[in-house]
Design an enzyme around this catalytic site. Structure first.
Site, PDB file in Angstrom:
ATOM      1  N   HIS A  62      -0.472   1.149   0.297  1.00  0.00           N
ATOM      2  CA  HIS A  62      -1.467   0.172   0.753  1.00  0.00           C
ATOM      3  C   HIS A  62      -2.534   0.895   1.562  1.00  0.00           C
ATOM      4  O   HIS A  62      -2.409   2.074   1.871  1.00  0.00           O
ATOM      5  CB  HIS A  62      -0.829  -0.964   1.552  1.00  0.00           C
ATOM      6  CG  HIS A  62      -0.183  -0.563   2.836  1.00  0.00           C
ATOM      7  ND1 HIS A  62       0.888   0.301   2.904  1.00  0.00           N
ATOM      8  CD2 HIS A  62      -0.450  -0.907   4.125  1.00  0.00           C
ATOM      9  CE1 HIS A  62       1.258   0.466   4.155  1.00  0.00           C
ATOM     10  NE2 HIS A  62       0.447  -0.254   4.922  1.00  0.00           N
ATOM     11  N   HIS A  64      -3.775   0.849   4.652  1.00  0.00           N
ATOM     12  CA  HIS A  64      -3.815   1.057   6.100  1.00  0.00           C
ATOM     13  C   HIS A  64      -4.038   2.523   6.475  1.00  0.00           C
ATOM     14  O   HIS A  64      -3.655   3.441   5.741  1.00  0.00           O
ATOM     15  CB  HIS A  64      -2.541   0.523   6.749  1.00  0.00           C
ATOM     16  CG  HIS A  64      -2.559  -0.968   6.921  1.00  0.00           C
ATOM     17  ND1 HIS A  64      -1.448  -1.699   7.264  1.00  0.00           N
ATOM     18  CD2 HIS A  64      -3.572  -1.870   6.804  1.00  0.00           C
ATOM     19  CE1 HIS A  64      -1.765  -2.982   7.344  1.00  0.00           C
ATOM     20  NE2 HIS A  64      -3.047  -3.109   7.070  1.00  0.00           N
ATOM     21  N   ASP A  66      -2.784   4.588   8.462  1.00  0.00           N
ATOM     22  CA  ASP A  66      -1.683   5.538   8.632  1.00  0.00           C
ATOM     23  C   ASP A  66      -1.036   5.914   7.304  1.00  0.00           C
ATOM     24  O   ASP A  66      -0.092   6.707   7.282  1.00  0.00           O
ATOM     25  CB  ASP A  66      -0.629   4.988   9.598  1.00  0.00           C
ATOM     26  CG  ASP A  66      -0.118   3.611   9.210  1.00  0.00           C
ATOM     27  OD1 ASP A  66      -0.893   2.827   8.635  1.00  0.00           O
ATOM     28  OD2 ASP A  66       1.059   3.304   9.494  1.00  0.00           O
ATOM     29  N   HIS A  67      -1.561   5.391   6.192  1.00  0.00           N
ATOM     30  CA  HIS A  67      -0.969   5.673   4.882  1.00  0.00           C
ATOM     31  C   HIS A  67      -1.951   6.287   3.878  1.00  0.00           C
ATOM     32  O   HIS A  67      -1.569   7.154   3.099  1.00  0.00           O
ATOM     33  CB  HIS A  67      -0.398   4.385   4.272  1.00  0.00           C
ATOM     34  CG  HIS A  67       0.804   3.867   4.980  1.00  0.00           C
ATOM     35  ND1 HIS A  67       2.086   4.079   4.542  1.00  0.00           N
ATOM     36  CD2 HIS A  67       0.916   3.151   6.133  1.00  0.00           C
ATOM     37  CE1 HIS A  67       2.946   3.521   5.387  1.00  0.00           C
ATOM     38  NE2 HIS A  67       2.251   2.954   6.356  1.00  0.00           N
TER      39      HIS A  67
END
Length: 252
Positions: A62, A64, A66-67
């Site tokens: 996804h 976000h 942090d990804h």
């Protein structure tokens, strides 16, 4: 098949010890799942983990921060596609993938599952007896949910899949996949019952519902609790079980 977990050095209240990046290798090929933020030391660790392997893609669960941020730069560096839901939330994968698609790596095919709830673009990746869940399921904690109706359907789907192992976006690998999924479903049903119980005495504001459902809550966590309660209320409204009032919410 060999799976390597690489922990990004981005600990925090929402990321726990950090974001998990995974390298899935088989037959001399590899894919990278959720390369995370643009942190030089983390990118160096990923490069080291894939040394000697033919990387065929970078998968993203996804959008976000942090990804996803390192996905396209790393894919460009390696000369491979990034794969994700598409253009959403400020992240656009090089190659959009959809529910039911497969990404071949060596002798395995990773199945793409569209699993909305945490975010609309959330994907899980199933291979062999395991599933990579991003933030749809974390180890040792619950997750923030945008769409509770979609999320409960996602949990039901994962329960039917019954993966032995869950490779979460944060926390240790989960060895009892079915048990943890069942715990997640039970937790959400109990929380929904708490929201309904909070309205049993009459109409209440969202703030009052949060105070009732989460007694003694750390003020720093109030925004997350409010988002969770609001998602439950939206689901209940879709089911015609609650309605908006001048005060806030009431049972129907």
């Amino acid at each position: 098949m060999n799976i390597t977990r690489i922990l990004a050095p981005n600990p925090g209240p929402f990321t726990g010890d950090g974001t998990n990046t995974y390298v899935v290798a088989t037959g001399g090929e590899a894919v990278i799942i959720d390369p995370g933020p643009m942190i030089d030391a983390h990118l160096a660790a990923i490069r080291e983990a894939v040394e000697g392997l033919k990387v065929v893609g970078v998968l993203v669960t996804h959008h976000h921060l942090d990804h996803a941020p390192a996905a396209n730069p790393l894919a460009g560096e390696l000369g491979v596609p990034s794969y994700g839901y598409g253009d959403y939330g400020g992240f656009q994968a090089i190659s959009a993938i959809a529910d039911g698609d497969g990404v071949r790596v060596g002798t395995e095919v990773i199945e793409v599952l569209h699993t909305p709830g945490h975010t609309a673009d959330s994907l899980c990746f199933a291979v062999s007896d395991g599933v990579f869940t991003g933030d749809t399921i974390k180890a040792g904690t619950t997750v923030v949910v945008e769409d509770m109706s979609a999320y409960m359907a996602t949990l039901d789907r994962l329960a039917a899949l019954a993966p032995t192992r869950i490779y979460p976006g944060h926390g240790d690998v989960i060895e009892d996949g079915p048990g943890v999924i069942d715990d997640y479903i039970t937790h959400r049903r109990r929380r929904e019952a708490d929201v309904v119980a909070a309205l049993a005495g009459g109409p209440r504001s969202t703030e009052d519902i949060v105070a009732s459902v989460y007694p003694g809550l750390d003020p720093a966590l109030r925004p997350l609790a409010t988002q969770s309660a609001t998602a439950h209320l939206a689901k209940l409204r879709e089911e015609s079980r609650v309605e908006r009032t001048g005060v806030g919410w009431a049972l129907r």
